[in-house]
Design a protein around this motif. Structure first.
Motif, PDB file in Angstrom:
ATOM      1  N   ALA A 191       0.828  -1.205   0.000  1.00 44.42           N
ATOM      2  CA  ALA A 191       0.000   0.000   0.000  1.00 44.42           C
ATOM      3  C   ALA A 191       0.866   1.259   0.000  1.00 44.42           C
ATOM      4  N   LYS A 192       1.915   1.237   0.781  1.00 50.33           N
ATOM      5  CA  LYS A 192       2.808   2.395   0.866  1.00 50.33           C
ATOM      6  C   LYS A 192       3.502   2.651  -0.469  1.00 50.33           C
ATOM      7  N   ALA A 193       3.988   1.589  -1.095  1.00 49.27           N
ATOM      8  CA  ALA A 193       4.693   1.728  -2.368  1.00 49.27           C
ATOM      9  C   ALA A 193       3.769   2.278  -3.452  1.00 49.27           C
ATOM     10  N   TRP A 194       2.549   1.757  -3.506  1.00 51.79           N
ATOM     11  CA  TRP A 194       1.619   2.222  -4.532  1.00 51.79           C
ATOM     12  C   TRP A 194       1.139   3.643  -4.225  1.00 51.79           C
ATOM     13  N   GLY A 195       0.965   3.968  -2.961  1.00 56.07           N
ATOM     14  CA  GLY A 195       0.501   5.297  -2.584  1.00 56.07           C
ATOM     15  C   GLY A 195       1.447   6.405  -3.006  1.00 56.07           C
ATOM     16  N   LYS A 196       2.725   6.105  -3.102  1.00 51.01           N
ATOM     17  CA  LYS A 196       3.710   7.111  -3.486  1.00 51.01           C
ATOM     18  C   LYS A 196       3.483   7.627  -4.904  1.00 51.01           C
ATOM     19  N   ASN A 197       2.711   6.894  -5.715  1.00 49.56           N
ATOM     20  CA  ASN A 197       2.412   7.348  -7.072  1.00 49.56           C
ATOM     21  C   ASN A 197       1.402   8.483  -7.099  1.00 49.56           C
ATOM     22  N   CYS A 198       0.657   8.640  -5.971  1.00 52.08           N
ATOM     23  CA  CYS A 198      -0.359   9.694  -5.894  1.00 52.08           C
ATOM     24  C   CYS A 198      -1.330   9.626  -7.067  1.00 52.08           C
ATOM     25  N   GLN A 199      -1.887   8.436  -7.289  1.00 58.12           N
ATOM     26  CA  GLN A 199      -2.882   8.228  -8.331  1.00 58.12           C
ATOM     27  C   GLN A 199      -4.159   7.675  -7.711  1.00 58.12           C
ATOM     28  N   PHE A 200      -5.308   8.208  -8.126  1.00 57.80           N
ATOM     29  CA  PHE A 200      -6.569   7.641  -7.671  1.00 57.80           C
ATOM     30  C   PHE A 200      -6.936   6.527  -8.643  1.00 57.80           C
ATOM     31  N   ALA A 201      -6.207   5.432  -8.514  1.00 57.46           N
ATOM     32  CA  ALA A 201      -6.389   4.273  -9.386  1.00 57.46           C
ATOM     33  C   ALA A 201      -5.834   3.061  -8.661  1.00 57.46           C
ATOM     34  N   HIS A 202      -6.342   1.882  -9.027  1.00 60.97           N
ATOM     35  CA  HIS A 202      -5.897   0.666  -8.359  1.00 60.97           C
ATOM     36  C   HIS A 202      -4.552   0.187  -8.895  1.00 60.97           C
ATOM     37  N   ASN A 203      -3.804  -0.438  -8.015  1.00 60.09           N
ATOM     38  CA  ASN A 203      -2.535  -1.064  -8.366  1.00 60.09           C
ATOM     39  C   ASN A 203      -2.768  -2.102  -9.463  1.00 60.09           C
ATOM     40  N   GLY A 204      -2.047  -2.001 -10.547  1.00 65.09           N
ATOM     41  CA  GLY A 204      -2.238  -2.897 -11.687  1.00 65.09           C
ATOM     42  C   GLY A 204      -1.787  -4.317 -11.453  1.00 65.09           C
ATOM     43  N   VAL A 215      -4.902  -7.384   6.680  1.00 62.99           N
ATOM     44  CA  VAL A 215      -5.028  -6.035   6.150  1.00 62.99           C
ATOM     45  C   VAL A 215      -3.736  -5.281   6.403  1.00 62.99           C
ATOM     46  N   GLY A 216      -3.386  -4.433   5.477  1.00 59.60           N
ATOM     47  CA  GLY A 216      -2.233  -3.555   5.640  1.00 59.60           C
ATOM     48  C   GLY A 216      -2.541  -2.230   4.965  1.00 59.60           C
ATOM     49  N   CYS A 217      -2.375  -1.133   5.684  1.00 58.93           N
ATOM     50  CA  CYS A 217      -2.764   0.190   5.171  1.00 58.93           C
ATOM     51  C   CYS A 217      -1.582   1.156   5.221  1.00 58.93           C
ATOM     52  N   ALA A 218      -1.688   2.205   4.437  1.00 61.62           N
ATOM     53  CA  ALA A 218      -0.674   3.263   4.433  1.00 61.62           C
ATOM     54  C   ALA A 218      -1.336   4.557   4.000  1.00 61.62           C
ATOM     55  N   VAL A 219      -0.832   5.668   4.508  1.00 56.72           N
ATOM     56  CA  VAL A 219      -1.344   6.975   4.096  1.00 56.72           C
ATOM     57  C   VAL A 219      -0.170   7.804   3.605  1.00 56.72           C
ATOM     58  N   GLN A 220      -0.363   8.454   2.461  1.00 53.32           N
ATOM     59  CA  GLN A 220       0.695   9.212   1.801  1.00 53.32           C
ATOM     60  C   GLN A 220       0.249  10.658   1.609  1.00 53.32           C
ATOM     61  N   TYR A 221       1.133  11.601   1.929  1.00 51.59           N
ATOM     62  CA  TYR A 221       0.816  12.999   1.628  1.00 51.59           C
ATOM     63  C   TYR A 221       1.104  13.255   0.156  1.00 51.59           C
ATOM     64  N   CYS A 222       0.150  13.864  -0.548  1.00 51.42           N
ATOM     65  CA  CYS A 222       0.313  14.218  -1.955  1.00 51.42           C
ATOM     66  C   CYS A 222      -0.123  15.660  -2.160  1.00 51.42           C
ATOM     67  N   VAL A 280      15.463  -7.476   3.539  1.00 49.64           N
ATOM     68  CA  VAL A 280      14.540  -6.391   3.861  1.00 49.64           C
ATOM     69  C   VAL A 280      13.539  -6.224   2.721  1.00 49.64           C
ATOM     70  N   TYR A 281      12.285  -5.913   3.047  1.00 52.23           N
ATOM     71  CA  TYR A 281      11.278  -5.720   2.012  1.00 52.23           C
ATOM     72  C   TYR A 281      11.732  -4.637   1.050  1.00 52.23           C
ATOM     73  N   PRO A 282      11.472  -4.829  -0.241  1.00 60.08           N
ATOM     74  CA  PRO A 282      11.861  -3.801  -1.215  1.00 60.08           C
ATOM     75  C   PRO A 282      10.977  -2.570  -1.075  1.00 60.08           C
ATOM     76  N   ASP A 283      11.506  -1.431  -1.543  1.00 63.81           N
ATOM     77  CA  ASP A 283      10.723  -0.200  -1.501  1.00 63.81           C
ATOM     78  C   ASP A 283       9.628  -0.208  -2.559  1.00 63.81           C
ATOM     79  N   TRP A 284       9.801  -1.068  -3.568  1.00 66.40           N
ATOM     80  CA  TRP A 284       8.807  -1.111  -4.636  1.00 66.40           C
ATOM     81  C   TRP A 284       8.192  -2.501  -4.682  1.00 66.40           C
TER      82      TRP A 284
END
Length: 271
Positions: A74-87, A154-161, A226-230
């Motif tokens: 969730a964190k990795a995808w949130g960094k894109n700042c897109q209102f769209a689902h992860n492909g 469940v795993g959540c993340a919040v990103q400032y955009c 360690v988990y990848p950033d992407w």
């Protein structure tokens, strides 16, 4: 009509109750990371609250616990700042345990963001969903995912955009994403109706109207690195395998060199 009106009153009351429980409000500089304990507790507690209160009641609604891998996705995808689902939600490379990952997205002003308000917004779609016919008059996929009986992680993340692609009317927003394992399927009922916990899996215990099992809920390390950033890819798996196998090979190689030098002390290697 009276039933619909009663449901709206109930939803309004539920939203008010959730809004007054401890759920932290944030600013752009204080949005929590995925390791923030209060953030994690809020995400898990509010999901389980709505899951335990479904109407009609569920015969086997699984208790939901936190999953750090889903949070990282969730964190990795949130960094894109897109209102769209992860492909890659349907990709078996996205998460080590789930071949399909569910996803809910909420985007709004940082000043109004809280975990409770975002998840309550998803749950409020119940007013447009008919459980008996599975029909939805507007958007209901967020609600059905929140109460998807088989989702237990469940795993959540919040990103400032500063801006979010797809929502041009907002700036300086909190982009909140929750991922679920396994993901739900909108084409069928989110859960089986029946007496609470009457059809829980073997060895499960009924906890707050939910089926809980410590073995299933236990979180263990998924990788040796360690988990990848992407997003997780096959390259990461090969790297993990290499890092696991290479130390023994290096040790054996060193032992062989020492043995050869001891066995043949006068041996000279020519360039």
């Amino acid at each position: 009509m009276p039933g619909r009106r009663s449901m709206r009153v109930t939803l309004a009351l539920t939203a008010w109750i959730v809004s007054v429980v401890p759920s932290h409000e944030y600013t752009a500089k204080s949005l929590p990371d995925i390791e923030n304990e209060d953030f994690i507790k809020d995400c898990v507690w509010i999901h389980n609250k709505f899951r335990s209160e479904v109407n009609p009641t569920a015969s086997a609604m699984l208790y939901m616990t936190w999953d750090p891998a889903l949070a990282r996705i969730a964190k990795a995808w949130g960094k894109n700042c897109q209102f769209a689902h992860n492909g890659q939600l349907h990709s078996n490379k996205l998460h080590p345990n789930f071949t399909f990952v569910g996803e809910n997205i909420w985007t709004g002003s940082v000043s109004i963001f809280s975990v409770s308000s975002a998840i309550t917004k998803w749950h409020s779609e119940i007013q447009d969903y008919d459980f008996e016919t599975q029909k939805c008059t507007k958007v209901c996929g967020h609600y059905t995912q929140v109460v998807w009986a088989d989702s237990y992680k469940v795993g959540c993340a919040v990103q400032y955009c500063s801006t979010v692609y797809g929502i041009n009317s907002l700036t300086n927003v909190a982009h909140f994403i929750c991922n679920y394992g396994p993901g739900g399927d909108y084409s069928t009922w989110p859960y089986r109706r029946g007496s609470t916990c009457s059809a829980c899996p073997n060895d499960d215990k009924c906890l707050d109207n939910l089926c809980a099992n410590p073995k299933r809920d236990k979180v263990t390390g998924y990788y040796s690195i360690v988990y990848p950033d992407w997003l997780i890819s096959s390259r990461n798996r090969y790297l993990s395998l290499f890092l696991t196998v290479s130390p023994p090979i290096l040790i054996l190689s060193a032992m062989m060199i020492i043995w050869v030098k001891h066995k043949y002390p006068h041996l000279v290697l020519l360039n």
